[in-house]
Design a protein around this motif. Sequence first.
Motif, mmCIF file in Angstrom:
data_model
loop_
_atom_site.group_PDB
_atom_site.id
_atom_site.type_symbol
_atom_site.label_atom_id
_atom_site.label_comp_id
_atom_site.label_asym_id
_atom_site.label_seq_id
_atom_site.Cartn_x
_atom_site.Cartn_y
_atom_site.Cartn_z
ATOM 1 N N ILE A 16 5.594 16.795 0.077
ATOM 2 C CA ILE A 16 6.883 16.320 0.572
ATOM 3 C C ILE A 16 6.785 15.600 1.919
ATOM 4 O O ILE A 16 7.376 14.514 2.082
ATOM 5 C CB ILE A 16 7.890 17.488 0.626
ATOM 6 N N PRO A 17 6.080 16.118 2.941
ATOM 7 C CA PRO A 17 6.003 15.370 4.212
ATOM 8 C C PRO A 17 5.382 13.991 4.049
ATOM 9 O O PRO A 17 5.834 13.019 4.676
ATOM 10 C CB PRO A 17 5.142 16.275 5.106
ATOM 11 N N TRP A 18 4.356 13.896 3.216
ATOM 12 C CA TRP A 18 3.680 12.613 3.025
ATOM 13 C C TRP A 18 4.555 11.636 2.236
ATOM 14 O O TRP A 18 4.569 10.436 2.533
ATOM 15 C CB TRP A 18 2.346 12.833 2.294
ATOM 16 N N ALA A 38 9.667 6.154 4.220
ATOM 17 C CA ALA A 38 10.140 5.562 5.469
ATOM 18 C C ALA A 38 9.441 4.233 5.746
ATOM 19 O O ALA A 38 10.089 3.244 6.131
ATOM 20 C CB ALA A 38 9.900 6.532 6.629
ATOM 21 N N LEU A 39 8.134 4.178 5.542
ATOM 22 C CA LEU A 39 7.394 2.930 5.744
ATOM 23 C C LEU A 39 7.874 1.852 4.778
ATOM 24 O O LEU A 39 8.096 0.698 5.172
ATOM 25 C CB LEU A 39 5.897 3.177 5.535
ATOM 26 N N LYS A 40 8.032 2.234 3.523
ATOM 27 C CA LYS A 40 8.442 1.266 2.514
ATOM 28 C C LYS A 40 9.809 0.669 2.833
ATOM 29 O O LYS A 40 10.001 -0.551 2.801
ATOM 30 C CB LYS A 40 8.453 1.943 1.139
ATOM 31 N N VAL A 41 10.787 1.509 3.139
ATOM 32 C CA VAL A 41 12.147 1.031 3.389
ATOM 33 C C VAL A 41 12.207 0.202 4.665
ATOM 34 O O VAL A 41 12.839 -0.865 4.705
ATOM 35 C CB VAL A 41 13.122 2.216 3.457
ATOM 36 N N ALA A 42 11.543 0.658 5.726
ATOM 37 C CA ALA A 42 11.582 -0.062 6.999
ATOM 38 C C ALA A 42 10.898 -1.422 6.887
ATOM 39 O O ALA A 42 11.456 -2.448 7.303
ATOM 40 C CB ALA A 42 10.936 0.774 8.098
ATOM 41 N N ILE A 43 9.690 -1.455 6.312
ATOM 42 C CA ILE A 43 8.964 -2.721 6.212
ATOM 43 C C ILE A 43 9.630 -3.653 5.206
ATOM 44 O O ILE A 43 9.679 -4.874 5.403
ATOM 45 C CB ILE A 43 7.494 -2.456 5.838
ATOM 46 N N GLY A 44 10.155 -3.092 4.118
ATOM 47 C CA GLY A 44 10.883 -3.920 3.163
ATOM 48 C C GLY A 44 12.119 -4.549 3.782
ATOM 49 O O GLY A 44 12.421 -5.727 3.542
ATOM 50 N N SER A 45 12.829 -3.784 4.603
ATOM 51 C CA SER A 45 13.984 -4.331 5.316
ATOM 52 C C SER A 45 13.548 -5.426 6.283
ATOM 53 O O SER A 45 14.239 -6.447 6.430
ATOM 54 C CB SER A 45 14.699 -3.215 6.079
ATOM 55 N N ILE A 94 0.831 -1.205 0.000
ATOM 56 C CA ILE A 94 0.000 0.000 0.000
ATOM 57 C C ILE A 94 0.864 1.253 0.000
ATOM 58 O O ILE A 94 0.572 2.233 -0.703
ATOM 59 C CB ILE A 94 -0.951 -0.015 1.217
ATOM 60 N N SER A 95 1.942 1.236 0.779
ATOM 61 C CA SER A 95 2.829 2.406 0.836
ATOM 62 C C SER A 95 3.468 2.676 -0.526
ATOM 63 O O SER A 95 3.610 3.836 -0.932
ATOM 64 C CB SER A 95 3.901 2.207 1.911
ATOM 65 N N VAL A 96 3.842 1.613 -1.244
ATOM 66 C CA VAL A 96 4.428 1.800 -2.574
ATOM 67 C C VAL A 96 3.400 2.389 -3.537
ATOM 68 O O VAL A 96 3.690 3.338 -4.288
ATOM 69 C CB VAL A 96 4.973 0.465 -3.123
ATOM 70 N N LEU A 97 2.189 1.835 -3.529
ATOM 71 C CA LEU A 97 1.155 2.329 -4.435
ATOM 72 C C LEU A 97 0.787 3.772 -4.124
ATOM 73 O O LEU A 97 0.594 4.587 -5.041
ATOM 74 C CB LEU A 97 -0.080 1.434 -4.337
ATOM 75 N N LEU A 98 0.698 4.112 -2.836
ATOM 76 C CA LEU A 98 0.390 5.490 -2.461
ATOM 77 C C LEU A 98 1.507 6.435 -2.877
ATOM 78 O O LEU A 98 1.253 7.555 -3.335
ATOM 79 C CB LEU A 98 0.146 5.588 -0.956
ATOM 80 N N PHE A 99 2.750 5.986 -2.709
ATOM 81 C CA PHE A 99 3.875 6.831 -3.116
ATOM 82 C C PHE A 99 3.832 7.094 -4.614
ATOM 83 O O PHE A 99 4.029 8.232 -5.056
ATOM 84 C CB PHE A 99 5.201 6.172 -2.738
ATOM 85 N N ALA A 105 3.320 10.747 -6.131
ATOM 86 C CA ALA A 105 4.375 11.235 -7.022
ATOM 87 C C ALA A 105 3.798 11.604 -8.387
ATOM 88 O O ALA A 105 4.185 12.620 -8.980
ATOM 89 C CB ALA A 105 5.462 10.178 -7.161
ATOM 90 N N ALA A 106 2.875 10.797 -8.882
ATOM 91 C CA ALA A 106 2.244 11.103 -10.168
ATOM 92 C C ALA A 106 1.449 12.407 -10.085
ATOM 93 O O ALA A 106 1.497 13.230 -11.014
ATOM 94 C CB ALA A 106 1.336 9.947 -10.587
ATOM 95 N N CYS A 107 0.734 12.611 -8.980
ATOM 96 C CA CYS A 107 -0.009 13.869 -8.797
ATOM 97 C C CYS A 107 0.939 15.062 -8.800
ATOM 98 O O CYS A 107 0.657 16.098 -9.419
ATOM 99 C CB CYS A 107 -0.796 13.829 -7.490
#
Length: 223
Positions: A194-196, A202-209, A162-167, A171-173
Amino acid sequence: MKWIYVLAAIGFYLKMILLPNLVVPLEELSELSIVETIAQESGVPNVVSGIIFRNRLYDTLFEVVVFTIAIMGVRFLLADEQPAAVVHQFTDHPSIVLARLGATIAALISVELALRGHLSPGGGFAAGVAGGTAIGLVAITAPPEWLHQLYQRWRAATLEKISVLLFIALAACSLLGLALPMGEMGAQLSGGWIPWLNILVALKVAIGSWGAILVFIRYRGLL
Protein backbone atom coordinates in the motif's frame (compact mmCIF):
# COMPACT_ATOMS: atom_id res chain seq x y z
CA MET A 1 -43.19 3.53 -22.53
CA LYS A 2 -43.81 6.23 -19.94
CA TRP A 3 -46.40 4.14 -18.07
CA ILE A 4 -43.76 1.40 -17.57
CA TYR A 5 -41.43 3.88 -15.90
CA VAL A 6 -44.30 5.18 -13.75
CA LEU A 7 -45.22 1.65 -12.61
CA ALA A 8 -41.57 0.86 -11.89
CA ALA A 9 -41.26 4.02 -9.79
CA ILE A 10 -44.44 3.20 -7.86
CA GLY A 11 -43.27 -0.38 -7.27
CA PHE A 12 -39.88 0.81 -6.02
CA TYR A 13 -41.58 3.32 -3.71
CA LEU A 14 -43.92 0.65 -2.28
CA LYS A 15 -40.95 -1.65 -1.74
CA MET A 16 -39.18 0.98 0.38
CA ILE A 17 -42.36 1.71 2.38
CA LEU A 18 -43.71 -1.81 2.88
CA LEU A 19 -40.44 -3.74 3.19
CA PRO A 20 -38.17 -1.59 5.36
CA ASN A 21 -36.81 -4.57 7.31
CA LEU A 22 -34.71 -5.71 4.36
CA VAL A 23 -32.17 -3.06 5.37
CA VAL A 24 -29.60 -4.18 7.94
CA PRO A 25 -30.34 -2.48 11.29
CA LEU A 26 -27.78 0.01 12.51
CA GLU A 27 -27.17 -2.03 15.68
CA GLU A 28 -26.21 -5.12 13.69
CA LEU A 29 -24.08 -3.06 11.32
CA SER A 30 -22.04 -1.60 14.18
CA GLU A 31 -21.42 -5.09 15.57
CA LEU A 32 -19.81 -6.16 12.32
CA SER A 33 -16.88 -3.76 12.99
CA ILE A 34 -16.30 -3.29 9.28
CA VAL A 35 -13.79 -0.49 9.78
CA GLU A 36 -11.77 -2.48 12.28
CA THR A 37 -11.82 -5.54 10.04
CA ILE A 38 -10.54 -3.62 7.03
CA ALA A 39 -7.82 -1.96 9.12
CA GLN A 40 -6.63 -5.32 10.46
CA GLU A 41 -6.68 -7.03 7.08
CA SER A 42 -4.92 -4.18 5.23
CA GLY A 43 -2.50 -3.37 8.06
CA VAL A 44 -2.96 0.42 7.79
CA PRO A 45 -4.95 2.85 9.99
CA ASN A 46 -6.36 4.70 6.96
CA VAL A 47 -9.07 2.28 5.93
CA VAL A 48 -9.81 4.33 2.79
CA SER A 49 -6.32 3.48 1.51
CA GLY A 50 -6.93 -0.12 2.56
CA ILE A 51 -10.09 -0.27 0.47
CA ILE A 52 -8.59 1.50 -2.56
CA PHE A 53 -5.33 -0.45 -2.67
CA ARG A 54 -6.52 -3.80 -1.34
CA ASN A 55 -10.24 -4.50 -1.34
CA ARG A 56 -10.88 -2.61 -4.59
CA LEU A 57 -7.41 -2.71 -6.10
CA TYR A 58 -8.78 -4.09 -9.38
CA ASP A 59 -10.89 -0.93 -9.81
CA THR A 60 -7.99 1.32 -8.80
CA LEU A 61 -5.74 -0.34 -11.36
CA PHE A 62 -8.10 0.57 -14.19
CA GLU A 63 -8.62 4.07 -12.78
CA VAL A 64 -4.88 4.66 -13.22
CA VAL A 65 -5.06 3.23 -16.74
CA VAL A 66 -8.04 5.49 -17.58
CA PHE A 67 -6.15 8.55 -16.30
CA THR A 68 -3.17 7.58 -18.46
CA ILE A 69 -5.39 7.27 -21.53
CA ALA A 70 -6.95 10.67 -20.76
CA ILE A 71 -3.52 12.35 -20.67
CA MET A 72 -2.54 10.64 -23.92
CA GLY A 73 -5.82 11.82 -25.45
CA VAL A 74 -5.10 15.44 -24.51
CA ARG A 75 -1.73 15.27 -26.20
CA PHE A 76 -3.13 13.54 -29.28
CA LEU A 77 -6.12 15.84 -29.80
CA LEU A 78 -4.10 19.06 -29.44
CA ALA A 79 -1.06 17.89 -31.41
CA ASP A 80 -2.45 19.19 -34.74
CA GLU A 81 -3.20 22.68 -33.44
CA GLN A 82 -0.95 25.67 -33.92
CA PRO A 83 0.95 26.82 -30.83
CA ALA A 84 -0.58 29.85 -29.15
CA ALA A 85 1.05 33.18 -29.86
CA VAL A 86 0.18 34.65 -26.46
CA VAL A 87 0.41 32.91 -23.11
CA HIS A 88 -1.76 34.40 -20.37
CA GLN A 89 0.08 34.61 -17.05
CA PHE A 90 0.21 36.63 -13.88
CA THR A 91 2.58 39.55 -14.24
CA ASP A 92 2.04 41.56 -11.05
CA HIS A 93 4.52 40.87 -8.27
CA PRO A 94 2.00 40.21 -5.42
CA SER A 95 0.16 37.56 -7.46
CA ILE A 96 3.42 35.86 -8.38
CA VAL A 97 4.59 35.76 -4.75
CA LEU A 98 1.26 34.40 -3.51
CA ALA A 99 1.04 31.79 -6.29
CA ARG A 100 4.55 30.49 -5.64
CA LEU A 101 3.94 30.45 -1.89
CA GLY A 102 0.82 28.40 -2.53
CA ALA A 103 2.82 26.13 -4.84
CA THR A 104 5.39 25.51 -2.11
CA ILE A 105 2.70 24.64 0.43
CA ALA A 106 0.90 22.39 -2.05
CA ALA A 107 4.15 20.59 -2.93
CA LEU A 108 4.94 19.93 0.75
CA ILE A 109 1.41 18.65 1.31
CA SER A 110 1.78 16.40 -1.74
CA VAL A 111 4.92 14.79 -0.34
CA GLU A 112 3.28 14.35 3.07
CA LEU A 113 0.16 12.75 1.60
CA ALA A 114 2.21 10.43 -0.62
CA LEU A 115 4.50 9.19 2.16
CA ARG A 116 1.99 8.99 5.00
CA GLY A 117 -1.31 8.62 3.16
CA HIS A 118 -1.76 5.09 4.50
CA LEU A 119 -1.38 6.29 8.10
CA SER A 120 -3.49 9.45 8.05
CA PRO A 121 -6.16 11.03 5.82
CA GLY A 122 -4.78 11.33 2.31
CA GLY A 123 -3.35 8.97 -0.26
CA GLY A 124 -1.86 8.75 -3.71
CA PHE A 125 -4.66 10.45 -5.63
CA ALA A 126 -4.88 13.34 -3.17
CA ALA A 127 -1.10 13.67 -3.22
CA GLY A 128 -1.08 13.74 -7.01
CA VAL A 129 -3.77 16.42 -7.10
CA ALA A 130 -1.79 18.53 -4.62
CA GLY A 131 1.35 18.08 -6.72
CA GLY A 132 -0.51 19.00 -9.90
CA THR A 133 -1.88 22.09 -8.15
CA ALA A 134 1.64 23.14 -7.20
CA ILE A 135 2.81 22.73 -10.79
CA GLY A 136 -0.20 24.67 -12.08
CA LEU A 137 0.51 27.57 -9.72
CA VAL A 138 4.12 27.69 -10.92
CA ALA A 139 2.97 27.48 -14.55
CA ILE A 140 0.83 30.63 -14.32
CA THR A 141 3.76 32.64 -12.99
CA ALA A 142 6.83 31.22 -14.80
CA PRO A 143 7.93 31.36 -18.46
CA PRO A 144 6.52 28.34 -20.34
CA GLU A 145 9.89 27.70 -21.99
CA TRP A 146 11.55 27.28 -18.60
CA LEU A 147 8.83 24.90 -17.41
CA HIS A 148 9.16 22.82 -20.59
CA GLN A 149 12.96 22.67 -20.24
CA LEU A 150 12.54 21.52 -16.65
CA TYR A 151 10.11 18.84 -17.84
CA GLN A 152 12.66 17.62 -20.39
CA ARG A 153 15.63 17.83 -18.02
CA TRP A 154 14.01 15.63 -15.38
CA ARG A 155 12.73 13.23 -18.07
CA ALA A 156 9.27 13.54 -16.59
CA ALA A 157 7.55 11.76 -19.47
CA THR A 158 9.76 8.69 -18.98
CA LEU A 159 9.26 8.81 -15.21
CA GLU A 160 5.48 8.91 -15.73
CA LYS A 161 5.57 5.80 -17.90
CA ILE A 162 7.80 3.98 -15.40
CA SER A 163 5.46 4.83 -12.53
CA VAL A 164 2.49 3.42 -14.45
CA LEU A 165 4.32 0.20 -15.33
CA LEU A 166 5.53 -0.24 -11.75
CA PHE A 167 2.03 0.35 -10.41
CA ILE A 168 0.60 -2.28 -12.76
CA ALA A 169 3.35 -4.72 -11.77
CA LEU A 170 2.89 -4.21 -8.02
CA ALA A 171 -0.90 -4.35 -8.37
CA ALA A 172 -0.60 -7.63 -10.27
CA CYS A 173 1.65 -9.05 -7.53
CA SER A 174 -0.89 -8.04 -4.90
CA LEU A 175 -3.82 -9.49 -6.85
CA LEU A 176 -1.87 -12.76 -7.29
CA GLY A 177 -1.28 -12.99 -3.54
CA LEU A 178 2.39 -11.98 -3.54
CA ALA A 179 2.41 -9.55 -0.61
CA LEU A 180 5.07 -7.82 1.43
CA PRO A 181 5.08 -8.26 5.22
CA MET A 182 2.33 -6.20 6.86
CA GLY A 183 4.68 -4.78 9.47
CA GLU A 184 3.54 -3.05 12.63
CA MET A 185 0.25 -1.16 12.53
CA GLY A 186 0.95 2.59 12.35
CA ALA A 187 4.57 2.22 11.21
CA GLN A 188 5.80 3.91 8.05
CA LEU A 189 6.68 0.60 6.38
CA SER A 190 3.41 -1.19 7.04
CA GLY A 191 0.51 -2.39 4.95
CA GLY A 192 2.49 -4.43 2.42
CA TRP A 193 2.33 -2.83 -1.03
CA ILE A 194 0.00 0.00 0.00
CA PRO A 195 2.67 2.68 0.78
CA TRP A 196 4.45 1.99 -2.50
CA LEU A 197 1.22 2.05 -4.48
CA ASN A 198 0.42 5.39 -2.84
CA ILE A 199 3.73 6.87 -3.96
CA LEU A 200 3.41 5.55 -7.52
CA VAL A 201 -0.12 6.92 -7.89
CA ALA A 202 1.03 10.30 -6.58
CA LEU A 203 3.88 10.40 -9.11
CA LYS A 204 1.61 9.35 -11.95
CA VAL A 205 -1.12 11.92 -11.23
CA ALA A 206 1.29 14.80 -10.54
CA ILE A 207 3.51 14.21 -13.59
CA GLY A 208 0.51 13.49 -15.81
CA SER A 209 -1.04 16.78 -14.72
CA TRP A 210 2.28 18.50 -15.48
CA GLY A 211 2.26 17.12 -19.02
CA ALA A 212 -1.35 18.16 -19.60
CA ILE A 213 -0.65 21.67 -18.28
CA LEU A 214 2.28 22.08 -20.67
CA VAL A 215 0.13 20.99 -23.61
CA PHE A 216 -2.66 23.42 -22.77
CA ILE A 217 -0.19 26.28 -22.28
CA ARG A 218 1.52 25.56 -25.59
CA TYR A 219 -1.55 25.16 -27.79
CA ARG A 220 -4.17 27.24 -25.97
CA GLY A 221 -2.06 29.86 -24.25
CA LEU A 222 -3.89 29.35 -20.95
CA LEU A 223 -4.77 26.69 -18.38
